[in-house]
Motif scaffolding. Structure first.
Motif, PDB file in Angstrom:
ATOM      1  N   LEU A   1       0.886  -1.163   0.000  1.00 34.92           N
ATOM      2  CA  LEU A   1       0.000   0.000   0.000  1.00 34.92           C
ATOM      3  C   LEU A   1       0.925   1.215   0.000  1.00 34.92           C
ATOM      4  O   LEU A   1       1.800   1.333   0.877  1.00 34.92           O
ATOM      5  CB  LEU A   1      -0.881   0.000   1.252  1.00 34.92           C
ATOM      6  CG  LEU A   1      -1.937   1.108   1.302  1.00 34.92           C
ATOM      7  CD1 LEU A   1      -3.011   0.876   0.235  1.00 34.92           C
ATOM      8  CD2 LEU A   1      -2.588   1.177   2.681  1.00 34.92           C
ATOM      9  N   VAL A   2       0.741   2.103  -0.981  1.00 34.45           N
ATOM     10  CA  VAL A   2       1.735   3.161  -1.184  1.00 34.45           C
ATOM     11  C   VAL A   2       1.114   4.549  -0.987  1.00 34.45           C
ATOM     12  O   VAL A   2       0.154   4.910  -1.680  1.00 34.45           O
ATOM     13  CB  VAL A   2       2.364   3.050  -2.598  1.00 34.45           C
ATOM     14  CG1 VAL A   2       3.519   4.044  -2.743  1.00 34.45           C
ATOM     15  CG2 VAL A   2       2.846   1.635  -2.880  1.00 34.45           C
ATOM     16  N   GLY A   3       1.680   5.319  -0.094  1.00 32.30           N
ATOM     17  CA  GLY A   3       1.180   6.665   0.186  1.00 32.30           C
ATOM     18  C   GLY A   3       2.016   7.731  -0.480  1.00 32.30           C
ATOM     19  O   GLY A   3       2.823   8.402   0.177  1.00 32.30           O
ATOM     20  N   THR A   4       1.847   7.846  -1.797  1.00 32.76           N
ATOM     21  CA  THR A   4       2.421   8.994  -2.513  1.00 32.76           C
ATOM     22  C   THR A   4       1.641   9.186  -3.804  1.00 32.76           C
ATOM     23  O   THR A   4       0.623   8.524  -4.022  1.00 32.76           O
ATOM     24  CB  THR A   4       3.941   8.861  -2.732  1.00 32.76           C
ATOM     25  OG1 THR A   4       4.476  10.161  -3.030  1.00 32.76           O
ATOM     26  CG2 THR A   4       4.300   7.893  -3.859  1.00 32.76           C
ATOM     27  N   GLU A   5       2.114  10.068  -4.664  1.00 34.77           N
ATOM     28  CA  GLU A   5       1.329  10.538  -5.810  1.00 34.77           C
ATOM     29  C   GLU A   5       0.952   9.417  -6.793  1.00 34.77           C
ATOM     30  O   GLU A   5       1.716   8.474  -7.011  1.00 34.77           O
ATOM     31  CB  GLU A   5       2.149  11.625  -6.518  1.00 34.77           C
ATOM     32  CG  GLU A   5       1.348  12.616  -7.298  1.00 34.77           C
ATOM     33  CD  GLU A   5       1.250  12.250  -8.747  1.00 34.77           C
ATOM     34  OE1 GLU A   5       0.487  12.880  -9.479  1.00 34.77           O
ATOM     35  OE2 GLU A   5       1.960  11.303  -9.164  1.00 34.77           O
TER      36      GLU A   5
ATOM     37  N   GLY B   1       4.378 -10.635  -9.741  1.00 33.71           N
ATOM     38  CA  GLY B   1       3.296 -10.977  -8.813  1.00 33.71           C
ATOM     39  C   GLY B   1       3.171  -9.987  -7.675  1.00 33.71           C
ATOM     40  O   GLY B   1       2.468 -10.225  -6.694  1.00 33.71           O
ATOM     41  N   LYS B   2       3.841  -8.822  -7.800  1.00 34.39           N
ATOM     42  CA  LYS B   2       3.744  -7.807  -6.736  1.00 34.39           C
ATOM     43  C   LYS B   2       2.596  -6.848  -7.056  1.00 34.39           C
ATOM     44  O   LYS B   2       2.219  -6.678  -8.217  1.00 34.39           O
ATOM     45  CB  LYS B   2       5.043  -7.013  -6.636  1.00 34.39           C
ATOM     46  CG  LYS B   2       6.216  -7.832  -6.137  1.00 34.39           C
ATOM     47  CD  LYS B   2       7.420  -6.939  -5.930  1.00 34.39           C
ATOM     48  CE  LYS B   2       8.647  -7.489  -6.587  1.00 34.39           C
ATOM     49  NZ  LYS B   2       9.816  -6.656  -6.479  1.00 34.39           N
ATOM     50  N   VAL B   3       2.112  -6.232  -6.016  1.00 36.17           N
ATOM     51  CA  VAL B   3       1.050  -5.239  -6.177  1.00 36.17           C
ATOM     52  C   VAL B   3       1.509  -3.944  -5.507  1.00 36.17           C
ATOM     53  O   VAL B   3       2.023  -3.972  -4.385  1.00 36.17           O
ATOM     54  CB  VAL B   3      -0.262  -5.731  -5.510  1.00 36.17           C
ATOM     55  CG1 VAL B   3      -1.338  -4.640  -5.559  1.00 36.17           C
ATOM     56  CG2 VAL B   3      -0.756  -7.011  -6.173  1.00 36.17           C
ATOM     57  N   ALA B   4       1.331  -2.832  -6.209  1.00 36.48           N
ATOM     58  CA  ALA B   4       1.541  -1.512  -5.584  1.00 36.48           C
ATOM     59  C   ALA B   4       0.194  -0.803  -5.662  1.00 36.48           C
ATOM     60  O   ALA B   4      -0.253  -0.411  -6.732  1.00 36.48           O
ATOM     61  CB  ALA B   4       2.623  -0.722  -6.323  1.00 36.48           C
ATOM     62  N   GLU B   5      -0.443  -0.688  -4.508  1.00 37.71           N
ATOM     63  CA  GLU B   5      -1.820  -0.176  -4.454  1.00 37.71           C
ATOM     64  C   GLU B   5      -1.800   1.250  -3.907  1.00 37.71           C
ATOM     65  O   GLU B   5      -1.119   1.531  -2.915  1.00 37.71           O
ATOM     66  CB  GLU B   5      -2.596  -1.109  -3.512  1.00 37.71           C
ATOM     67  CG  GLU B   5      -4.053  -0.828  -3.402  1.00 37.71           C
ATOM     68  CD  GLU B   5      -4.730  -1.861  -2.462  1.00 37.71           C
ATOM     69  OE1 GLU B   5      -4.351  -3.057  -2.486  1.00 37.71           O
ATOM     70  OE2 GLU B   5      -5.610  -1.439  -1.700  1.00 37.71           O
ATOM     71  N   PHE B   6      -2.539   2.125  -4.527  1.00 36.87           N
ATOM     72  CA  PHE B   6      -2.614   3.528  -4.104  1.00 36.87           C
ATOM     73  C   PHE B   6      -3.355   3.636  -2.763  1.00 36.87           C
ATOM     74  O   PHE B   6      -4.387   2.983  -2.574  1.00 36.87           O
ATOM     75  CB  PHE B   6      -3.335   4.313  -5.191  1.00 36.87           C
ATOM     76  CG  PHE B   6      -3.320   5.790  -5.016  1.00 36.87           C
ATOM     77  CD1 PHE B   6      -2.119   6.483  -4.931  1.00 36.87           C
ATOM     78  CD2 PHE B   6      -4.501   6.512  -4.949  1.00 36.87           C
ATOM     79  CE1 PHE B   6      -2.104   7.856  -4.786  1.00 36.87           C
ATOM     80  CE2 PHE B   6      -4.497   7.881  -4.809  1.00 36.87           C
ATOM     81  CZ  PHE B   6      -3.299   8.551  -4.727  1.00 36.87           C
ATOM     82  N   MET B   7      -2.833   4.454  -1.846  1.00 34.88           N
ATOM     83  CA  MET B   7      -3.379   4.439  -0.485  1.00 34.88           C
ATOM     84  C   MET B   7      -4.779   5.028  -0.360  1.00 34.88           C
ATOM     85  O   MET B   7      -5.568   4.586   0.472  1.00 34.88           O
ATOM     86  CB  MET B   7      -2.428   5.161   0.476  1.00 34.88           C
ATOM     87  CG  MET B   7      -2.771   4.924   1.931  1.00 34.88           C
ATOM     88  SD  MET B   7      -1.636   5.714   3.069  1.00 34.88           S
ATOM     89  CE  MET B   7      -0.222   4.636   3.051  1.00 34.88           C
TER      90      MET B   7
END
Ligand code: 13P
Ligand code: SF4
Length: 366
Positions: free
Chosen positions: A285-289, A304-310
């Motif tokens: 879970l990523v907290g930036t733009e 298989g990775k996920v970068a999800e917008f916070m």
């Protein structure tokens, strides 16, 4: 209407596909006379044309190292000013849209910082006891203010080193304009929250008592980034409830509560590196733009990775978004025509003073 304004109007009407072709052609015509630097928050249609990308610290260094005659900076105004200050006088610094500012940087100005310095001076020996530290997200005249007063600049990736350097010389720090970067960094260095007071720039003496100022180790300007204010601790709680093995990473411009609930806090460059280097299958879970997070997700999903917008709400940096293919095509074709537009030129005296504060930062950075 001037020729230049007419030309910009003409570019504004072009669609992205036409701009793509024209940008590529202009780049070929200019060869290594031009270098395009871009921040990680740039939209895809611009990002793909950059020669180098980075966070604020990396981009500052790249600008100082470039040999190109023209540096086209796809980012916001304060970053282009830094690039101008650190590059050679014979290099031209171009910002494709002069309206690409930073709302956080605008929360501090020279008049208000000088007033704060005067008011603090009635309570403390500021010149010997208070280190002015400006986040790089600030106008050049505030960097010059720091230069004149023995102070320093920091970015989100070297704030810890800059604060160590500052406390080695003076007892207290006046930190502007981002209260969150100051508080998050200070707390991680062991400074208790009650020793970090917030300076409300609209109130006499920052809305503080003389005793609060004497007791404080850090005086934090009441500025913030509206994009990073959109992330809340509840977003992290919800994510952790759903994905107990998931990881959370945030930019230090996020609130104290968000950073405390995160596994990792770091600059845009750190966020990208950490997610790239994580084990296959990790969910972040990523907290930036948003542009950064979407691009990162596309890159790492093959593993298989996920970068999800916070945030559940879409929140881009609207000023970074001002740099579009139309403006990029316009400035590049103007260079080909020998008529540079949108130059950023920090006045010489201000640049020299700001440079003193930037050089202290570069020396204090790992
Ligand atoms: P970075 O230095 O981490 O790229 O941050 C710049 C910025 O403006 C973040 O909002
Ligand atoms: Fe400024 Fe926030 Fe945009 Fe960064 S994300 S450039 S701090 S407005």
């Amino acid at each position: 209407m001037s020729q230049t304004a007419h030309a910009l109007q003409h570019f504004a009407d072009l669609d992205d596909a036409d701009c793509e072709v024209r940008i590529q052609a202009a780049r070929v015509a200019l060869g290594d006379r031009v270098v395009i630097l871009g921040h990680h928050y740039q939209r895809e249609e611009v990002f793909r044309h950059t020669d180098h990308v980075g966070d604020s610290l990396k981009l500052s260094r790249l600008a100082g190292e470039s040999d190109a005659e023209f540096i086209v900076f796809c980012g916001v105004h304060f970053m282009a000013e830094v690039a101008d200050i650190l590059s050679r006088p014979d290099q031209a610094l171009i910002l494709p849209d002069l309206a690409a500012g930073c709302s956080m940087a605008d929360m501090a100005n020279l008049a208000k910082v000088e007033r704060a310095w005067r008011e603090l001076g009635r309570v403390l020996d500021v010149e010997n006891g208070v280190m002015p530290v400006t986040y790089i997200n600030s106008a050049a005249d505030l960097k010059a203010f720091c230069g004149r007063h023995g102070g320093i600049v920091c970015t989100s990736s070297n704030a810890r080193h800059v604060l160590d350097w500052s406390f080695a010389q003076r007892e207290k720090i006046l930190f502007f304009p981002d209260q969150h970067l100051g508080r998050n960094t200070g707390y991680r260095m062991g400074i208790p929250l009650e020793q970090m007071v917030t300076w409300d720039f609209d109130k006499p003496l920052g809305g503080l008592t003389e005793q609060q100022i004497r007791d404080a180790r850090m005086i934090l300007w009441k500025g913030f980034c509206s994009v990073h204010q959109m992330f809340h601790p509840e977003h992290i709680d919800r994510f952790r409830a759903e994905y107990p093995d998931g990881k959370v990473i945030s930019h230090p411009e996020c609130s104290f509560e968000v950073c405390e609930k995160s596994d990792v806090v770091g600059s845009t460059e750190t966020i990208i590196r950490t997610v790239r280097d994580s084990a296959p299958g990790t969910r972040w879970l990523v907290g930036t733009e948003l542009n950064l997070v979407s691009r990162l997700h596309r890159e790492v999903q093959a593993e298989g990775k996920v970068a999800e917008f916070m945030s559940p709400t879409v929140c881009m940096c609207s000023t970074m978004f001002r740099i579009d293919p139309q403006h990029l095509a316009w400035v590049l074709e103007s260079l080909v025509a020998g008529e540079p537009v949108n130059r950023i030129q920090v006045p010489a005296e201000e640049a020299a003073q700001a440079r003193a504060a930037l050089d202290r930062m570069l020396d204090a950075s790992p």
